[in-house]
Design an enzyme around this catalytic site. Structure first.
Site, PDB file in Angstrom:
ATOM      1  N   HIS A 211       0.854  -1.199   0.000  1.00 51.06           N
ATOM      2  CA  HIS A 211       0.000   0.000   0.000  1.00 51.06           C
ATOM      3  C   HIS A 211       0.884   1.241   0.000  1.00 51.06           C
ATOM      4  O   HIS A 211       1.942   1.269   0.643  1.00 51.06           O
ATOM      5  CB  HIS A 211      -0.928   0.002   1.222  1.00 51.06           C
ATOM      6  CG  HIS A 211      -2.010   1.033   1.105  1.00 51.06           C
ATOM      7  ND1 HIS A 211      -1.776   2.372   1.365  1.00 51.06           N
ATOM      8  CD2 HIS A 211      -3.295   0.941   0.705  1.00 51.06           C
ATOM      9  CE1 HIS A 211      -2.891   3.049   1.148  1.00 51.06           C
ATOM     10  NE2 HIS A 211      -3.834   2.201   0.739  1.00 51.06           N
TER      11      HIS A 211
ATOM     12  N   GLU B 230      -4.184   1.912  -7.283  1.00 50.10           N
ATOM     13  CA  GLU B 230      -4.584   3.064  -6.473  1.00 50.10           C
ATOM     14  C   GLU B 230      -3.686   4.257  -6.804  1.00 50.10           C
ATOM     15  O   GLU B 230      -2.576   4.363  -6.261  1.00 50.10           O
ATOM     16  CB  GLU B 230      -4.410   2.747  -4.983  1.00 50.10           C
ATOM     17  CG  GLU B 230      -5.291   1.640  -4.459  1.00 50.10           C
ATOM     18  CD  GLU B 230      -5.527   1.785  -2.958  1.00 50.10           C
ATOM     19  OE1 GLU B 230      -6.697   1.856  -2.573  1.00 50.10           O
ATOM     20  OE2 GLU B 230      -4.570   1.868  -2.185  1.00 50.10           O
TER      21      GLU B 230
HETATM   22  P1  13P Z   1      -9.797   6.383   0.336  1.00 52.28           P
HETATM   23  O1  13P Z   1     -10.940   5.511  -0.182  1.00 52.28           O
HETATM   24  O2  13P Z   1     -10.051   6.911   1.696  1.00 52.28           O
HETATM   25  O3  13P Z   1      -9.392   7.412  -0.663  1.00 52.28           O
HETATM   26  O4  13P Z   1      -8.544   5.380   0.506  1.00 52.28           O
HETATM   27  C1  13P Z   1      -8.205   4.551  -0.536  1.00 52.28           C
HETATM   28  C2  13P Z   1      -7.198   3.565  -0.068  1.00 52.28           C
HETATM   29  O5  13P Z   1      -6.055   3.917   0.182  1.00 52.28           O
HETATM   30  C3  13P Z   1      -7.623   2.169   0.098  1.00 52.28           C
HETATM   31  O6  13P Z   1      -6.545   1.318   0.269  1.00 52.28           O
END
Ligand code: 13P
Length: 255
Positions: free
Chosen positions: A98, A168
């Site tokens: 992450h 992401e």
């Molecule tokens: P948000 O949905 O709060 O933007 O976070 C995304 C995230 O990092 C999920 O791993």
């Protein structure tokens, strides 16, 4: 879309107490009982996994963890939690790489070690990748490719099939708006292409690609349908029980 669809809630360092965590988890458990086409995984902080966990007859909620030690043997590793320990708690999925962990020092090499530990233990890794900025020249595509290549170094074809990729974009995490669904589609195709080059078209067609970054119950439908992803990795909305429950219903309703 690879079925079943997958919604993963990354609770990050929330909520503040075990009582609140249990309350959120039990509401989600109830909501999952009626789902037909969607798997739901929650990833609470390590301290709350046991109290929130429990595969039940009356619900289909699955457990995940936000990270894991790269060390697989028990021993002198202060502060670490192993894949075996997570498995013993009923955890089936583990997030690795992450961006918030990378920011705290996780290199591609460390991500690759964690990924291998998860795969060796038989659990399912959710490998996060994402660019810091989206430039017009398309340099971000190169950085995504490098992240995938470095994180998946030395992974066998057989194990590669078990990896879930969570795309992401860092700039869309904790933001006010998600990435545009059209752009999500384009990038998820690119991710599949990189996977295909590394592990072959068959593997690439089987892996799930999730999108994460400011997903809510309001934008979940378009991200899934126009973005053509196999699921979602949800941050803030995953600790907001009513919003998350609405979100999983929306996803489950998509044909
Ligand atoms: P948000 O949905 O709060 O933007 O976070 C995304 C995230 O990092 C999920 O791993």
């Amino acid at each position: 879309m690879n079925h079943p669809k997958l919604v993963v809630g990354n609770w990050k360092m929330n909520p503040a107490t075990v009582a609140e965590a249990k309350k959120i988890a039990s509401r989600i458990k109830i909501a999952t009982a009626k789902l037909e086409h969607t798997d739901v995984v929650i990833c609470p902080p390590l301290a709350f996994i046991a109290p929130c966990s429990g595969r039940g007859k009356h619900h289909k909620m699955l457990m995940g963890a936000q990270t894991v030690s790269p060390e697989t043997e028990s021993g002198p590793h202060t502060g670490e939690v192993s894949v075996m320990m997570l498995r013993d708690l009923g955890v089936e999925y583990v997030i690795v790489g992450h961006s918030e962990q990378r920011k705290r020092g996780d290199t591609d090499e460390m991500v690759s070690r964690r990924l291998k530990a998860v795969l060796e233990s038989g659990l399912t890794p959710i490998l996060c990748i994402g660019e810091t900025v989206r430039d017009d020249s398309g340099a971000y595509l190169g950085s995504l490719k490098n992240q995938i290549k470095a994180s998946c170094a030395d992974i066998s074809y057989k194990d590669a099939k078990k990896i879930i990729i969570a795309y992401e974009p860092i700039w869309a995490i904790g933001a006010t708006e998600a990435m545009k669904p059209e752009d999500i589609y384009e990038t998820s195709l690119f991710v599949k292409k990189v996977f295909s080059d590394l592990f072959g078209a068959e593997t690439s067609s089987k892996i799930k690609v999730l999108y994460g970054g400011s997903v809510t119950f309001r934008n979940a439908h378009d991200i899934m349908v126009i973005g053509k992803v196999d699921g979602l990795l949800v941050g803030r909305e995953s600790v907001n029980a009513p919003g998350f429950i609405e979100l999983i219903k929306v996803v489950d309703g998509i044909k």
